[in-house]
Design a protein around this motif. Structure first.
Motif, PDB file in Angstrom:
ATOM      1  N   ALA A  97       0.901  -1.350   0.108  1.00 22.21           N
ATOM      2  CA  ALA A  97      -0.087  -0.010  -0.028  1.00 22.21           C
ATOM      3  C   ALA A  97       0.832   1.145   0.091  1.00 22.21           C
ATOM      4  CB  ALA A  97      -0.859   0.060   1.331  1.00 22.21           C
ATOM      5  N   ALA A  98       2.120   1.255   0.847  1.00 19.75           N
ATOM      6  CA  ALA A  98       2.725   2.441   0.728  1.00 19.75           C
ATOM      7  C   ALA A  98       3.401   2.607  -0.585  1.00 19.75           C
ATOM      8  CB  ALA A  98       3.783   2.142   1.769  1.00 19.75           C
ATOM      9  N   GLY A  99       3.872   1.712  -1.299  1.00 20.68           N
ATOM     10  CA  GLY A  99       4.430   2.143  -2.588  1.00 20.68           C
ATOM     11  C   GLY A  99       3.095   2.289  -3.605  1.00 20.68           C
ATOM     12  N   CYS A 100       1.810   1.822  -3.330  1.00 20.80           N
ATOM     13  CA  CYS A 100       0.888   2.339  -4.109  1.00 20.80           C
ATOM     14  C   CYS A 100       0.624   3.828  -4.137  1.00 20.80           C
ATOM     15  CB  CYS A 100      -0.329   1.573  -3.761  1.00 20.80           C
ATOM     16  SG  CYS A 100      -1.919   1.888  -4.776  1.00 20.80           S
ATOM     17  N   ALA A 101       0.482   4.124  -2.821  1.00 21.64           N
ATOM     18  CA  ALA A 101       0.406   5.573  -2.438  1.00 21.64           C
ATOM     19  C   ALA A 101       1.379   6.679  -2.932  1.00 21.64           C
ATOM     20  CB  ALA A 101       0.200   5.916  -0.703  1.00 21.64           C
ATOM     21  N   ALA A 102       2.687   5.991  -2.980  1.00 19.80           N
ATOM     22  CA  ALA A 102       3.833   6.888  -3.381  1.00 19.80           C
ATOM     23  C   ALA A 102       3.382   7.196  -4.864  1.00 19.80           C
ATOM     24  CB  ALA A 102       4.927   6.146  -3.015  1.00 19.80           C
ATOM     25  N   GLU A 103       3.047   6.195  -5.543  1.00 18.57           N
ATOM     26  CA  GLU A 103       3.065   6.229  -7.090  1.00 18.57           C
ATOM     27  C   GLU A 103       1.917   7.227  -7.458  1.00 18.57           C
ATOM     28  OE1 GLU A 103       2.371   3.149 -10.662  1.00 18.57           O
ATOM     29  OE2 GLU A 103       1.026   2.814  -8.961  1.00 18.57           O
ATOM     30  N   LEU A 104       0.825   7.242  -6.729  1.00 15.03           N
ATOM     31  CA  LEU A 104      -0.247   8.031  -6.948  1.00 15.03           C
ATOM     32  C   LEU A 104       0.272   9.611  -6.587  1.00 15.03           C
ATOM     33  CD1 LEU A 104      -2.857  10.046  -5.597  1.00 15.03           C
ATOM     34  CD2 LEU A 104      -3.179   8.473  -7.796  1.00 15.03           C
ATOM     35  N   ALA A 105       1.148   9.852  -5.578  1.00 24.81           N
ATOM     36  CA  ALA A 105       1.688  11.124  -5.245  1.00 24.81           C
ATOM     37  C   ALA A 105       2.440  11.479  -6.372  1.00 24.81           C
ATOM     38  CB  ALA A 105       2.349  11.059  -3.997  1.00 24.81           C
ATOM     39  N   ASP A 148       3.417  13.698   3.506  1.00 22.45           N
ATOM     40  CA  ASP A 148       3.472  12.896   1.921  1.00 22.45           C
ATOM     41  C   ASP A 148       2.003  13.601   1.332  1.00 22.45           C
ATOM     42  OD1 ASP A 148       5.826  11.540   2.435  1.00 22.45           O
ATOM     43  OD2 ASP A 148       4.546  10.002   3.450  1.00 22.45           O
ATOM     44  N   TRP A 149       1.896  13.539   0.275  1.00 20.81           N
ATOM     45  CA  TRP A 149       0.612  14.010  -0.408  1.00 20.81           C
ATOM     46  C   TRP A 149      -0.214  12.680  -0.406  1.00 20.81           C
ATOM     47  CZ3 TRP A 149       1.217  17.088  -5.625  1.00 20.81           C
ATOM     48  CH2 TRP A 149       1.916  18.378  -5.327  1.00 20.81           C
ATOM     49  N   VAL A 172      -5.377   3.451   1.254  1.00 20.36           N
ATOM     50  CA  VAL A 172      -4.400   4.340   0.685  1.00 20.36           C
ATOM     51  C   VAL A 172      -5.342   5.652   0.608  1.00 20.36           C
ATOM     52  CG1 VAL A 172      -2.889   3.155  -0.495  1.00 20.36           C
ATOM     53  CG2 VAL A 172      -5.125   3.663  -1.475  1.00 20.36           C
ATOM     54  N   THR A 173      -4.840   6.803   1.012  1.00 18.23           N
ATOM     55  CA  THR A 173      -5.487   7.974   0.959  1.00 18.23           C
ATOM     56  C   THR A 173      -4.504   9.227   0.778  1.00 18.23           C
ATOM     57  OG1 THR A 173      -6.869   9.139   2.641  1.00 18.23           O
ATOM     58  CG2 THR A 173      -4.866   8.576   3.390  1.00 18.23           C
ATOM     59  N   LEU A 174      -5.345  10.236   0.409  1.00 21.59           N
ATOM     60  CA  LEU A 174      -4.741  11.630   0.087  1.00 21.59           C
ATOM     61  C   LEU A 174      -4.544  11.828   1.315  1.00 21.59           C
ATOM     62  CD1 LEU A 174      -6.635  13.243  -2.848  1.00 21.59           C
ATOM     63  CD2 LEU A 174      -4.249  11.987  -2.964  1.00 21.59           C
ATOM     64  N   ASN A 175      -3.467  13.121   1.533  1.00 20.60           N
ATOM     65  CA  ASN A 175      -3.406  13.653   2.846  1.00 20.60           C
ATOM     66  C   ASN A 175      -4.315  14.581   3.233  1.00 20.60           C
ATOM     67  OD1 ASN A 175      -2.237  15.550   4.956  1.00 20.60           O
ATOM     68  ND2 ASN A 175      -0.462  14.416   4.598  1.00 20.60           N
ATOM     69  N   PRO A 176      -4.733  14.596   4.392  1.00 18.98           N
ATOM     70  CA  PRO A 176      -6.040  15.430   4.806  1.00 18.98           C
ATOM     71  C   PRO A 176      -5.869  16.873   4.725  1.00 18.98           C
ATOM     72  CG  PRO A 176      -5.224  14.541   6.791  1.00 18.98           C
ATOM     73  CD  PRO A 176      -4.596  13.877   5.679  1.00 18.98           C
ATOM     74  N   ALA A 177      -4.789  17.279   4.501  1.00 17.36           N
ATOM     75  CA  ALA A 177      -4.282  18.800   4.315  1.00 17.36           C
ATOM     76  C   ALA A 177      -4.890  19.212   3.122  1.00 17.36           C
ATOM     77  CB  ALA A 177      -2.840  18.965   4.332  1.00 17.36           C
TER      78      ALA A 177
END
Length: 269
Positions: free
Chosen positions: A135-143, A187-188, A205-210
């Motif tokens: 999941a961390a790699g998946c999130a980094a790819e989307l970022a 992280d984005w 996996v999520t976008l940052n709440p910011a």
């Protein structure tokens, strides 16, 4: 902080109808102002009725779909065609007129809405699972994909024209749960461990709440008596977004669309 707009309608279908109209208006407005609309959408039961209304001829024709870029605020770390996927309803209702499994018809069947496949940017969960990247790699790819898309920035965060949200009975939104470490991340996009207190118990996996503070518009939709308690708490006198992450959407530029059941515990305004 200015207050959000709160609109109370009769029932779930009325909430979906109004929300779809507001989504269409926001996407048209973004296109007219900037020539492009970046929309971060949601999943779960909230999205289904909205997508069905967006698939009606009026919205197929009045939304500038070729100029809309669709992202997801979050997803469960499951394959794209899994029943728990936040992307599946979008695939099935707006892109998959043939009734095939989600994603299988992309590029082979004309979509319900004229949205180019290249404009659809889900978390690539199927690929990450198949390649064992986690999941961390998946999130980094989307970022990385977000960075490459060159969205406007505010305070270092990408600015979406519209973010569509549902809320959980515990007050979470996106996949940002009460007390989440996401509040302290730079992280984005990021991975979220499977929650133990609320179903489904799967990694996210999520976008940052910011990103919610800088988005041009937020639309939050909640319906049913099961959401009345948390809606009442979110709009209560105490402000603590780490306890009730949905309070991040209690801001100017946000519209809350509630049916009468979900609005039952709103404090007097």
């Amino acid at each position: 902080m200015s207050d959000p707009e709160i609109v109370v309608v009769a029932d779930k279908d009325a909430a979906s109808t109004l929300a779809s109209d507001r989504v269409a208006t926001a996407l048209r407005g973004a296109f007219e102002a900037r020539g492009l609309a970046h929309w971060a959408t949601t999943g779960g039961s909230t999205s289904v009725g909205i997508y069905r209304h967006l698939a009606l001829p009026a919205h197929v024709d009045d939304v500038p779909w070729p100029n809309v870029q669709v992202w997801w605020g979050d997803d469960r770390f499951v394959p794209r065609d899994h029943a728990l996927s936040n992307v599946k309803a979008f695939d099935d209702i707006l892109l998959d007129v043939g009734g095939h499994q989600a994603g299988s018809s992309l590029g082979s069947t004309a979509p319900v809405v004229p949205l180019p496949v290249a404009n659809v940017h889900p978390f690539r969960t199927s690929e990450a699972i198949g390649e064992g990247r986690g999941a961390a790699g998946c999130a980094a790819e989307l970022a990385s994909e977000l960075h490459a898309a060159d969205l406007p920035l505010a305070d270092g965060w990408p600015v979406f024209d519209l973010v569509l949200l549902g809320i959980g009975s515990d007050g979470h939104l996106l996949s940002v749960f009460p007390g989440s470490a996401a509040f302290d991340s730079t992280d984005w996009a990021l991975a979220i461990p499977a929650p133990t207190h609320i179903e489904p118990h799967v990694e996210r996996v999520t976008l940052n709440p910011a990103i919610l503070a800088v988005a041009r518009q937020l639309i939050v939709v909640a319906h049913g008596a099961g959401k009345a308690g948390i809606v009442g708490q979110v709009f209560g006198s105490e402000m603590d977004p780490r306890r009730w992450p949905a309070q991040l959407a209690r801001r100017g530029g946000a519209t809350w669309v509630l049916d009468e059941a979900a609005a039952a515990n709103l404090p007097p305004r």
